[in-house]
Design a protein around this motif. Structure first.
Motif, PDB file in Angstrom:
ATOM      1  N   TYR A 138      36.411  10.854  63.080  1.00  0.00           N
ATOM      2  CA  TYR A 138      35.328  11.300  62.489  1.00  0.00           C
ATOM      3  C   TYR A 138      35.506  12.703  62.525  1.00  0.00           C
ATOM      4  O   TYR A 138      34.859  13.402  62.095  1.00  0.00           O
ATOM      5  CB  TYR A 138      33.592  10.863  63.539  1.00  0.00           C
ATOM      6  CG  TYR A 138      32.357  11.633  63.711  1.00  0.00           C
ATOM      7  CD1 TYR A 138      31.814  11.549  62.429  1.00  0.00           C
ATOM      8  CD2 TYR A 138      32.179  12.826  64.402  1.00  0.00           C
ATOM      9  CE1 TYR A 138      30.197  12.508  61.704  1.00  0.00           C
ATOM     10  CE2 TYR A 138      31.275  13.445  64.340  1.00  0.00           C
ATOM     11  CZ  TYR A 138      30.691  13.492  63.116  1.00  0.00           C
ATOM     12  OH  TYR A 138      28.972  14.137  62.845  1.00  0.00           O
ATOM     13  N   THR A 139      36.117  12.938  64.109  1.00  0.00           N
ATOM     14  CA  THR A 139      36.317  14.396  63.879  1.00  0.00           C
ATOM     15  C   THR A 139      37.189  14.759  63.338  1.00  0.00           C
ATOM     16  O   THR A 139      38.415  13.936  63.330  1.00  0.00           O
ATOM     17  CB  THR A 139      35.740  14.786  65.566  1.00  0.00           C
ATOM     18  OG1 THR A 139      37.277  14.409  66.351  1.00  0.00           O
ATOM     19  CG2 THR A 139      34.383  14.907  65.938  1.00  0.00           C
ATOM     20  N   SER A 140      37.467  16.095  62.656  1.00  0.00           N
ATOM     21  CA  SER A 140      38.640  16.552  62.211  1.00  0.00           C
ATOM     22  C   SER A 140      39.706  16.702  63.619  1.00  0.00           C
ATOM     23  O   SER A 140      40.865  15.884  63.653  1.00  0.00           O
ATOM     24  CB  SER A 140      38.766  18.224  62.163  1.00  0.00           C
ATOM     25  OG  SER A 140      38.126  18.024  60.565  1.00  0.00           O
ATOM     26  N   ASP A 167      37.049  11.685  57.609  1.00  0.00           N
ATOM     27  CA  ASP A 167      36.162  12.518  57.266  1.00  0.00           C
ATOM     28  C   ASP A 167      36.452  13.437  57.396  1.00  0.00           C
ATOM     29  O   ASP A 167      35.739  14.466  56.769  1.00  0.00           O
ATOM     30  CB  ASP A 167      34.875  12.319  57.552  1.00  0.00           C
ATOM     31  CG  ASP A 167      33.957  12.261  59.482  1.00  0.00           C
ATOM     32  OD1 ASP A 167      35.484  12.770  59.800  1.00  0.00           O
ATOM     33  OD2 ASP A 167      33.481  10.285  59.641  1.00  0.00           O
ATOM     34  N   GLY A 168      37.189  13.623  58.583  1.00  0.00           N
ATOM     35  CA  GLY A 168      37.574  15.240  58.660  1.00  0.00           C
ATOM     36  C   GLY A 168      38.245  16.248  57.676  1.00  0.00           C
ATOM     37  O   GLY A 168      38.361  15.544  56.981  1.00  0.00           O
ATOM     38  N   THR A 169      37.332  17.139  58.151  1.00  0.00           N
ATOM     39  CA  THR A 169      36.934  18.111  56.495  1.00  0.00           C
ATOM     40  C   THR A 169      38.272  19.327  56.855  1.00  0.00           C
ATOM     41  O   THR A 169      38.356  20.558  55.893  1.00  0.00           O
ATOM     42  CB  THR A 169      35.672  18.230  56.236  1.00  0.00           C
ATOM     43  OG1 THR A 169      35.126  18.707  57.351  1.00  0.00           O
ATOM     44  CG2 THR A 169      35.177  17.243  56.096  1.00  0.00           C
ATOM     45  N   SER A 170      38.722  19.561  57.978  1.00  0.00           N
ATOM     46  CA  SER A 170      39.305  20.494  57.960  1.00  0.00           C
ATOM     47  C   SER A 170      40.434  20.636  57.788  1.00  0.00           C
ATOM     48  O   SER A 170      41.299  19.856  57.305  1.00  0.00           O
ATOM     49  CB  SER A 170      40.229  20.591  60.467  1.00  0.00           C
ATOM     50  OG  SER A 170      41.268  21.570  59.501  1.00  0.00           O
ATOM     51  N   TYR A 193      37.352  21.883  63.788  1.00  0.00           N
ATOM     52  CA  TYR A 193      36.814  21.987  62.033  1.00  0.00           C
ATOM     53  C   TYR A 193      35.411  23.187  62.503  1.00  0.00           C
ATOM     54  O   TYR A 193      35.847  23.837  60.939  1.00  0.00           O
ATOM     55  CB  TYR A 193      35.586  20.378  61.876  1.00  0.00           C
ATOM     56  CG  TYR A 193      34.721  20.532  61.389  1.00  0.00           C
ATOM     57  CD1 TYR A 193      34.233  20.475  60.321  1.00  0.00           C
ATOM     58  CD2 TYR A 193      33.036  20.483  62.681  1.00  0.00           C
ATOM     59  CE1 TYR A 193      32.946  20.514  59.509  1.00  0.00           C
ATOM     60  CE2 TYR A 193      32.505  20.280  61.602  1.00  0.00           C
ATOM     61  CZ  TYR A 193      32.262  20.734  60.196  1.00  0.00           C
ATOM     62  OH  TYR A 193      30.744  20.809  60.267  1.00  0.00           O
ATOM     63  N   TYR A 219      28.581  20.684  65.458  1.00  0.00           N
ATOM     64  CA  TYR A 219      28.290  19.349  64.759  1.00  0.00           C
ATOM     65  C   TYR A 219      26.774  19.549  65.573  1.00  0.00           C
ATOM     66  O   TYR A 219      26.320  20.234  66.569  1.00  0.00           O
ATOM     67  CB  TYR A 219      28.727  18.343  65.761  1.00  0.00           C
ATOM     68  CG  TYR A 219      30.227  18.213  65.884  1.00  0.00           C
ATOM     69  CD1 TYR A 219      30.954  17.102  64.896  1.00  0.00           C
ATOM     70  CD2 TYR A 219      31.786  19.479  65.556  1.00  0.00           C
ATOM     71  CE1 TYR A 219      31.952  16.693  63.743  1.00  0.00           C
ATOM     72  CE2 TYR A 219      32.388  19.348  65.311  1.00  0.00           C
ATOM     73  CZ  TYR A 219      32.792  17.963  64.917  1.00  0.00           C
ATOM     74  OH  TYR A 219      33.699  17.977  64.554  1.00  0.00           O
ATOM     75  N   ASP A 255      28.341  21.085  57.255  1.00  0.00           N
ATOM     76  CA  ASP A 255      28.071  19.694  57.266  1.00  0.00           C
ATOM     77  C   ASP A 255      28.171  18.105  58.150  1.00  0.00           C
ATOM     78  O   ASP A 255      27.049  17.582  58.561  1.00  0.00           O
ATOM     79  CB  ASP A 255      29.146  18.824  57.049  1.00  0.00           C
ATOM     80  CG  ASP A 255      30.676  18.561  56.972  1.00  0.00           C
ATOM     81  OD1 ASP A 255      31.154  18.282  57.781  1.00  0.00           O
ATOM     82  OD2 ASP A 255      31.577  19.945  57.371  1.00  0.00           O
ATOM     83  N   ALA A 256      28.750  18.921  59.869  1.00  0.00           N
ATOM     84  CA  ALA A 256      28.929  17.915  60.743  1.00  0.00           C
ATOM     85  C   ALA A 256      27.041  18.348  61.265  1.00  0.00           C
ATOM     86  O   ALA A 256      26.702  17.722  62.576  1.00  0.00           O
ATOM     87  CB  ALA A 256      29.463  18.697  61.950  1.00  0.00           C
ATOM     88  N   TYR A 267      28.822  10.283  56.664  1.00  0.00           N
ATOM     89  CA  TYR A 267      29.185   9.610  57.193  1.00  0.00           C
ATOM     90  C   TYR A 267      30.320   8.263  56.756  1.00  0.00           C
ATOM     91  O   TYR A 267      31.431   7.922  57.060  1.00  0.00           O
ATOM     92  CB  TYR A 267      30.381  10.887  57.769  1.00  0.00           C
ATOM     93  CG  TYR A 267      30.605  11.816  57.757  1.00  0.00           C
ATOM     94  CD1 TYR A 267      31.222  12.967  56.661  1.00  0.00           C
ATOM     95  CD2 TYR A 267      29.450  12.645  57.818  1.00  0.00           C
ATOM     96  CE1 TYR A 267      31.075  13.693  56.067  1.00  0.00           C
ATOM     97  CE2 TYR A 267      29.431  14.227  57.530  1.00  0.00           C
ATOM     98  CZ  TYR A 267      30.141  14.557  56.779  1.00  0.00           C
ATOM     99  OH  TYR A 267      29.990  16.243  56.227  1.00  0.00           O
TER     100      TYR A 267
HETATM  101  C1  LIG Z   1      31.943  13.828  59.842  1.00  0.00           C
HETATM  102  C2  LIG Z   1      31.637  15.284  59.809  1.00  0.00           C
HETATM  103  C3  LIG Z   1      31.029  15.323  60.259  1.00  0.00           C
HETATM  104  C4  LIG Z   1      33.576  16.090  60.167  1.00  0.00           C
HETATM  105  C5  LIG Z   1      33.445  16.700  60.393  1.00  0.00           C
HETATM  106  N1  LIG Z   1      33.431  17.288  58.668  1.00  0.00           N
HETATM  107  C6  LIG Z   1      34.560  17.054  60.895  1.00  0.00           C
HETATM  108  O1  LIG Z   1      35.794  17.564  60.273  1.00  0.00           O
HETATM  109  O2  LIG Z   1      35.007  16.782  62.217  1.00  0.00           O
END
Ligand SMILES: CC(C)C[C@H](N)C(=O)O
Ligand SMILES: Nc1ncnc2c1ncn2[C@@H]1O[C@H](COP(=O)(O)OP(=O)(O)OP(=O)(O)O)[C@@H](O)[C@H]1O
Ligand SMILES: Nc1ncnc2c1ncn2[C@@H]1O[C@H](COP(=O)(O)OP(=O)(O)OP(=O)(O)O)[C@@H](O)[C@H]1O
Ligand SMILES: [Mg+2]
Ligand SMILES: [Mg+2]
Lengths: 331, 300, 357, 261, 245
Positions: free
Chosen positions: C79-81, C101-104, C151, C203, C227-228, C280
């Motif tokens: 879940y977390t980057s 889903d990590g977006t970093s 992230y 978050y 987004d988190a 997510y």
């Molecule tokens: C699922 C997202 C909230 C995760 C967040 N974008 C991240 O990279 O940690």
């Protein structure tokens, strides 16, 4: 008068136990320990990768726990920030290797020296504190260290994600990349540390730590320079933890603050007490229980820490001296 | 100026909560030389029990404050009971053992309670209903202070004072202090040490449950690992004030709250904890047994 | 018998993000079950292996090793980057597909072939956010808050860069500690700076509290979250204060118009008696679906083939919309939205303005 | 010849209380000197000042002509002063042997790293240390207790272990705080012979004692203090008949038991 | 009628049997001396009577009632107080608080009177009333321990080596007061190393050896016995404790 007086000399009972027979016992235990260590070398041949990496982690945490035991179990100083020194070693290796491209083995002396140096520097003023006050101060150190790493101190620690992609060690041109190779490295270092610990216990310095633990005032009036000895104990303990930090960085290939948080220090602390303070086999047994069992029982997922907590209480209630207490006179 | 006053209230509110929890630490420590690492978890257990009461009575038509009172009473009773059981099972057998054995038993208890909470109430954040208390907020000189904050500050001062008087100015209080020093000698005075300890394990968790529920009401949330964090801070507060000392725990809690507020507000929020800990260590170096800790030289 | 195909799930089952981790686990298991009910994949059963990374980098690395040792083909999560980052090189070395889903943006910097982000990267989100703050809402004074995660720091930095490029005024950037609860000191400080908006890149667990404490302190500034913050718990934690908070993300589950998404949500609800905690759960479900599709289409579990397939796939039909993956494993082709939290905790898209009908 | 130990106007106060005030006396080398006085007179405090446990707030302490005022306890031990405690302080989790070996701490020359590497020189020294410890145990008739846990032994034996521990350090001066406390008459007579033995082996002895069987029979010189100040000084005969000492300390008759009834 | 009745008492420390079948009786108003070498088991006996140790077998009756299994605090309430070996004062409480605790089981109103009595017996304690007990000198602490036991106004007073570490003049004073106290109806059980003084004071005596009673009789008889003379009153010891000579 209802009885005859007996000679006074019988008023004290003498046990048959002699120093000599105790030595035999101790030697026997050492043979067993040595034998187990040798057997350990065959782990890669007998088990799959999952088990080898568990064994490698055991070796690494075994070293950290033994180093904590120098400070806590032997010198009796409540160090609840030991994961910090472990972390310093890991970060030194990670930074030198990833950022500056040093080979892993070249980072080892620095990992040891920096951790030991920080240990000594911190200990020098802090050892005035007693018992729980020292405990809190060391917790504080641990927290500051973790926060500094999180805050990306000096732009080199990588923040809360830490430093990833740490390289593998080279030895005589061979790359120790496979899990078995890394395991052997960890295992050999553990062996060396075990020998050092055993020697320590049989030396004047090792005994001095125990004098301080049991009665500081009496020790100082016997000529023990408590400040110096305690600082040195911290430095040695921290240095060994730093060495383990290098191995950890290599094994996990990532260092990040969450590996070195206060909770880890608590676990190290608990290992020593659960296993048996000042007892080498005890601390190793404690390591196996506290670090390895939770890994093995991953499948119990949600229940595992509940069971674990219950087990900790049970072990202490049933064996307050620890699972395998140090062989000493029972008072 | 408004900002400054606001920061003081920010600090006092949190400090009051720390203080309530720290009092429990200090009581237990005082009598048993035990760092009851499970104390923070007991507090949060109180928060969850209170939450369950609140959600199950919500919509019953009774006024909010009455429901709140009921929640407090039930939480206190159950948490105190848990405290007494904990003492009986995890600490009493270790009374004569090395004190670190009991500390580890306490750590085990902490894990047990924490994960027990997770299994019962789930791992996610539990949220408290809103609108239990009057939504009054006072604004003065640019600062706002809410009813909940005032309630926390007043209640913690009141409970601390009551506890102080009880321990230092009643016969039973002296008995507690005697048992704290030497249990066998205390028994020779006719003191029922088991009862003293049981009562300490009622008082500490009672205050803890109050503190835990305050946390829940103030932040309107609770989650299972929270006890560990608050427990740690409260323990540090107790040490800062001089563990075993009741006004010390209060002072330590409040100072810790204020340090936190000022460090975050005036220096750097990201170094907040580091600053707090550095201050703590600095204070201990000057006063190695805490601010109000006993300084009786060891007589040889 | 034919050996099963092992799929790993590396997510936070415990800790602050437990509900998200459990949501992902549930989604993956649901998909695997449905597939197995249809006779499995290329004639083999799917076996799901779960590892709890607690949302921590250290535990993530250990999980990665374990899942690799378990012999998984692909891993969904984390879940977390931060947790995804720590695991990334380990999967890459072992040639295990990783979709998270990590977006970093750090996740794509290394250029690992095994990496497939199932949510659009921070760089895109930051651009949209800056545009929204500066050009759409015309905020004059912008304060940025972030925690220390990979992230959030990355996103905050990117937003600041984009805002400045758009000539917006950043009055302050502050760090908070995740897992803390008391943000009043830092908010009090910000209050004295009179920002129009507080942008928070961390978050939901802290976002909700920050929002609540802003209101408690009588702050008038708008709250905009990254987004988190999109998780059902945000509104619950913030309580009555949640109303009016803005969150920037791809559309939320309820707002997904696609039939496949509606079907998935229905069976999820039927099985688990609740809705997913956030979008997510669905993006990771998309990751799983893409992996399954790749295995099916390549008739095997050869990593290189699967990678190749995924990198070159045209328009994957996702629950969260159609998308593709570029060479770096970046998710391409999903638009961001800004939505406002309503009094009942639901979301209303405020930008881009939804087309009528 | 100058005195081995000399206090010059030494004093210490706790809060407002002058526990010891302006105290001067000397201990000649080779003598057995007793410091006596009522309870709370400040005797133990004097010992604590000499051994560095407390830091005098006034005056000087000199040992072998060198001023040691305010030195750390370990430095004073190094200079050659060893002590026992009024309440026995043995290392509780150690055997008698280990306790006595601890006394040899200052005799050990090894560095910590030599120990950790178990170098031959270190091992030789270990053997020597163990042998010397055994010698001392034999001399004090403790060899049969060598492996007993020290603190489970009878009181009298524990006192002897504590004494053996100080002797293992080969001190120049030993300071004994109530060595006869808890011993019966027969045992304290044996203690007298032990004290003579220590003196004859060249070690100077300074002791605090309330047992007159010891004080009057072994000492070369007695210093009497009350309220932290010296009230008399001299040999046993002189002290026994000093009216001030009788009034403050000894009571009407030294053989007091007769007067009880 | 006997006040304290002990029959075949056996007490263990783990494997070690410290008392191996002790029987003794104490009548009202008696002063009993218990003698014995170090490690004989005297302290163990005192602790067992007070309820701090649980015997393995045997019985203790106080005033006709069995107290063998009673908790220490309940035994105090029945009228047995002890000044324990090693003094055990409450170091971080003041002298006054220590004394008040001695009277913990007594009605509030009676405490003041007892305080006056104890302070007049030990004027030093009055001087030091506000001081932490832990910083008292060894002898002062001993006085406090005895005074604290007296505060309970016991019917049976147990004293474990009360003269330990006290100046001769104080010892004389204490022994004089013990006689007085006994006259007020208090029974005294006294463990002493100072055998001569103890036997002078006592009515009867018991001699303990390695957990057994080996000798008992009227105090005067014991004082004159040759065994006592050699073993406790300064005769030569057979045991080789003459050292370094
Ligand atoms: C699922 C997202 C909230 C995760 C967040 N974008 C991240 O990279 O940690
Ligand atoms: N740390 C301290 N704080 C306060 N007062 C102290 C301290 N140490 C000693 N005193 C006081 O100083 C005085 C001298 O104490 P000290 O122990 O030296 O007496 P002593 O002569 O050894 O008596 P004893 O024969 O009873 O052992 C006593 O009145 C004691 O209460
Ligand atoms: N806590 C203990 N654990 C183990 N053995 C003990 C313990 N306390 C006493 N003993 C042993 O029990 C026996 C009796 O001890 P006790 O203390 O009763 O003797 P005592 O007659 O009071 O001696 P002293 O004159 O030294 O005070 C001794 O052998 C002693 O070593
Ligand atoms: Mg003294
Ligand atoms: Mg005794």
């Amino acid at each position: 008068m209802d009885a005859k007086l007996k000679p006074l000399s019988q008023s004290v009972s003498i046990k048959g136990d002699t120093l000599f027979s105790r030595r035999i016992g101790l030697k026997g235990a050492r043979r067993i320990a040595g034998g187990l260590w040798v057997l350990g070398l065959f782990v890669p041949a007998l088990f799959d990768n999952a088990w080898i990496s568990i064994a490698a982690i055991f070796a690494i945490y075994g070293i950290v726990a033994l180093s904590e035991d120098i400070i806590l179990g032997r010198a009796g100083m409540f160090d609840m920030g030991h994961a910090g020194y472990f972390g310093i070693g890991a970060y030194v290796t990670a930074i030198l290797n990833v950022t500056f491209g040093w080979p892993i083995f070249a980072t080892i002396p620095f990992a040891i020296l920096v951790s030991a140096g920080v240990g000594a520097l911190l200990a020098a003023p802090l050892i005035r504190l007693r018992g729980d006050y020292l405990l809190v101060a060391t917790i504080g150190f641990n927290a500051i260290f973790v926060l500094a790493m999180r805050n990306n101190l000096g732009g080199i620690t990588g923040g809360s994600g830490g430093i990833t992609d740490i390289g593998v060690p080279f030895l005589f041109g061979f790359q120790l990349a496979s899990q078995s190779a890394m395991f052997w490295l960890d295992w050999v270092v553990l062996g060396i540390v075990l020998v050092l610990m055993r020697n320590l216990d049989a030396s004047e310095f090792g005994r001095t730590l125990r004098y301080l633990k049991q009665d500081e005032l009496a020790s100082t009036t016997l000529g023990v320079d408590s400040r110096m000895v305690k600082t040195l104990a911290f430095a040695i303990g921290a240095g060994l933890a730093g060495l383990a930090g290098t191995l950890f960085a290599v094994q996990i290939s990532t260092v990040s603050p969450s590996s070195f948080v206060f909770t880890e220090s608590v676990t190290l602390f608990a290992i020593v007490i659960v296993g048996g303070q000042g007892s080498i086999p005890g601390v190793l047994l404690g390591t196996a229980l506290m670090f390895i069992l939770p890994q093995i029982f991953r499948d119990f997922a949600q229940y595992r820490y509940l069971i674990f907590g219950f087990a900790m209480i049970a072990v202490m209630v049933l064996r307050p001296q620890g699972l395998w207490p140090q062989r000493s006179v029972r008072a | 100026m408004g900002t400054f006053i606001q920061q003081v209230f920010n600090g006092l509110t949190v400090g009051g909560i720390y203080a309530l929890i720290a009092l429990g630490y200090t009581m237990v420590y005082g009598v048993m030389r035990l760092i009851n690492f499970a104390h923070g978890d007991l507090c949060i257990l109180g928060a969850f029990i209170g939450l369950t009461m609140l959600t199950s009575t919500a919509g019953s038509g009774h006024p909010g404050p009455a429901l709140l009172l009921l929640a407090f009473v039930v939480a206190i009773v159950l948490v105190a009971a848990a405290g007494v059981v904990l003492e009986l099972v995890a600490y009493r057998p270790l009374r004569k053992a090395d004190r670190l054995a009991a500390v580890i038993s306490a750590l085990g208890a902490s894990l047990l309670i924490e994960n027990g909470i997770m299994l019962i109430w789930g791992p996610e954040v539990a949220v408290f209903p809103s609108g239990l208390l009057p939504r009054i907020t006072w604004h003065a000189a640019g600062a706002s202070i809410s009813f909940v904050q005032v309630m926390i500050i007043v209640a913690s001062i009141f409970l601390m004072a009551a506890l102080y008087l009880f321990v230092n100015h009643t016969r039973f209080g002296t008995a507690i202090r005697a048992a704290a020093i030497d249990q066998d000698a205390a028994r020779l005075m006719g003191i029922n040490v088991n009862r003293v300890i049981a009562i300490v394990f009622v008082i500490g968790p009672t205050l803890g449950a109050v503190g835990g529920l305050f946390i829940g009401i103030y932040y309107r949330e609770a989650y299972f690992t929270m006890g560990w964090t608050y427990g740690l801070y409260a323990f540090i507060a107790a040490i800062l004030g001089g563990i075993g000392n009741i006004p010390g725990a209060m002072l330590g809690g409040v100072l810790l709250g204020l340090f936190n507020a000022f460090a975050a507000g005036y220096v750097s929020s990201s170094w907040q904890n580091a600053i707090t800990f550095a201050l703590l260590i600095a204070i201990l170096l000057v006063r190695p047994t805490g601010l109000l800790g006993e300084r009786v030289a060891e007589k040889v | 018998a034919v050996p099963s195909i092992k799929i790993g799930v590396q997510v936070p089952i415990t800790g602050a993000y437990a509900d998200e981790g459990q949501g992902i686990e549930k989604a993956v298991k649901l998909l695997a079950e449905e597939q197995n009910a249809k006779g499995g994949l290329i004639g083999r059963k799917i076996e799901v292996k779960v590892c709890d990374d607690e949302g921590k980098a250290s535990q993530a690395a250990i999980c990665a090793r374990q899942l690799v040792d378990d012999g998984v083909v692909a891993v969904i999560g984390s879940y977390t980057s931060g947790a995804a980052l720590a695991a990334e090189p380990i999967y890459a070395r072992a040639k295990v597909i990783q979709t998270s889903d990590g977006t970093s943006n750090k996740l794509i910097e290394k250029g690992y072939n095994t990496w497939f982000g199932n949510a659009p990267p921070n760089s895109a989100e930051a651009k949209f956010t800056a545009h929204y703050l500066v050009d759409v809402r015309h905020f004059k004074h912008i304060a940025v808050m972030t925690d220390h995660s990979s992230y959030a720091t990355g996103l905050a930095a990117a937003v600041i860069k984009n805002v400045e490029a758009d000539h917006g005024d950043i009055v302050d950037k502050s760090y908070i500690n995740a897992s803390a609860q008391n943000f009043t000191p830092i908010l009090t400080k910000l209050k004295s700076m009179h920002p129009d908006v507080i942008y928070f890149s961390g978050y939901y667990s802290e976002g909700g509290l920050i929002r609540a404490q802003m209101v408690q302190l009588g702050m008038k500034a708008t709250f905009v979250g990254g987004d988190a913050n999109e998780n059902v718990a945000f509104a619950k934690i913030a309580g009555s204060a949640a109303k009016g908070a803005i969150i920037i993300n791809v559309p939320a589950p309820q707002d997904l118009p696609y039939p496949a998404a509606k079907r998935f949500l229905a069976s999820y609800k039927a099985k688990y008696r609740e809705l997913p905690p956030s979008i997510y759960t669905l993006t990771n479900a998309d990751g799983m679906r893409a992996v399954m599709q790749a295995i099916e289409k390549t008739h095997g579990v050869k990593p290189t083939k699967i990678e190749n397939y995924l990198h070159h796939m045209k328009e994957f039909d996702g629950l969260t919309g159609d998308f593709t993956w570029n060479r770096r494993g970046e998710r391409i082709g999903t638009a961001f939205t800004a939505f406002e939290v309503q009094g009942n905790g639901s979301y209303r898209i405020v930008y881009p303005k939804p087309k009528a009908g | 010849m100058s005195a081995l130990l000399e206090l010059q106007g030494a004093g210490i106060s706790f809060g407002g209380l002058h526990a010891v005030d302006d105290l001067s006396f000397a201990v000649e080398k080779g003598h057995i000197v007793a410091l006596i006085g009522p309870n709370g007179a400040g005797k133990t405090t004097v010992f604590n000042m000499i051994t560095g446990v407390y830091r005098p707030t006034k005056g000087k302490v000199c040992f072998q002509g060198q001023e040691i005022t305010g030195w750390q306890p370990h430095a004073i031990a190094r200079a050659g002063i060893m002590r026992t405690f009024q309440t026995i302080r043995l290392f509780p989790a150690m055997s008698v042997f280990e306790n006595v070996r601890a006394g040899g701490h200052l005799r050990a020359q090894q560095y910590w790293w030599q120990g950790m590497l178990s170098l031959p020189a270190q091992r030789r020294e270990e053997t020597a240390l163990a042998e010397r410890t055994h010698e001392i145990l034999c001399k004090l008739d403790l060899d049969r207790f060598a492996n007993e846990p020290a603190t489970s032994l009878p009181y009298g034996v524990q006192r002897r272990v504590e004494l053996a521990r100080t002797l293992a350090a080969e001190p120049k001066l030993v300071i004994l705080d109530e060595p006869a406390a808890g011993l019966n008459d027969a045992e304290s007579s044996a203690l007298n012979r032990t004290i003579f033995g220590i003196r004859d082996s060249g070690i100077t002895v300074l002791l605090v004692e309330h047992d007159m069987n010891v004080v009057m029979n072994v000492t070369d010189h007695i210093v009497v203090i009350n309220f932290g100040r010296k009230i008399a000084e001299g040999n046993a005969a002189a002290i026994r008949s000093n009216p001030q000492v009788i009034e403050a300390y000894l009571g009407r008759d030294e053989n007091e038991a007769e007067n009880v009834t | 009628m006997s006040l304290l009745d002990i029959a075949d008492l056996r007490v263990n420390y783990g494997q070690i049997e410290a008392l191996k079948g002790i029987s003794l009786t104490v009548s009202k108003r008696e002063i009993i001396a218990i003698l014995g070498a170090n490690g004989a088991g005297k302290t163990t006996l005192m602790r067992t009577i007070s309820g701090l140790l649980l015997p393995r077998s045997g019985t203790i009756h106080f005033d006709g009632v069995g107290i063998t299994k009673l908790g220490a605090d309940r035994i105090v309430r029945r009228g047995i107080a002890q000044s324990p070996e090693g003094r055990r004062v409450f170091g971080t409480l003041t002298v006054l608080e220590n004394l008040r605790l001695g009277g913990f089981t007594r009605p509030h109103g009676e405490i003041a009177g007892s305080l006056d009595f104890v302070m007049s017996m030990f004027p030093r304690l009055a001087e030091r009333r506000g001081q932490f007990a832990g910083t008292l000198s060894g002898g002062e602490q001993q006085m406090l321990a005895i005074g604290r036991a007296l505060m309970a106004k016991p019917r049976l007073l147990l004293l474990d080596e009360p003269s330990l570490g006290l100046a001769p003049i104080i010892v004389q004073a204490i022994f004089r007061s013990l006689r007085q106290i006994a006259r007020t109806g208090v029974t005294v059980l006294l463990v002493e190393q100072n055998a001569r003084m103890a036997l002078k004071l006592a009515d009867r005596g018991y001699v303990l050896e390695v957990g057994r009673i080996v000798l008992t009789g009227e105090a005067d008889t014991l004082l004159g016995s040759s065994e006592i003379q050699t073993a406790y009153l300064g005769g030569e010891r057979s045991d080789g404790a003459s050292l370094l000579s």
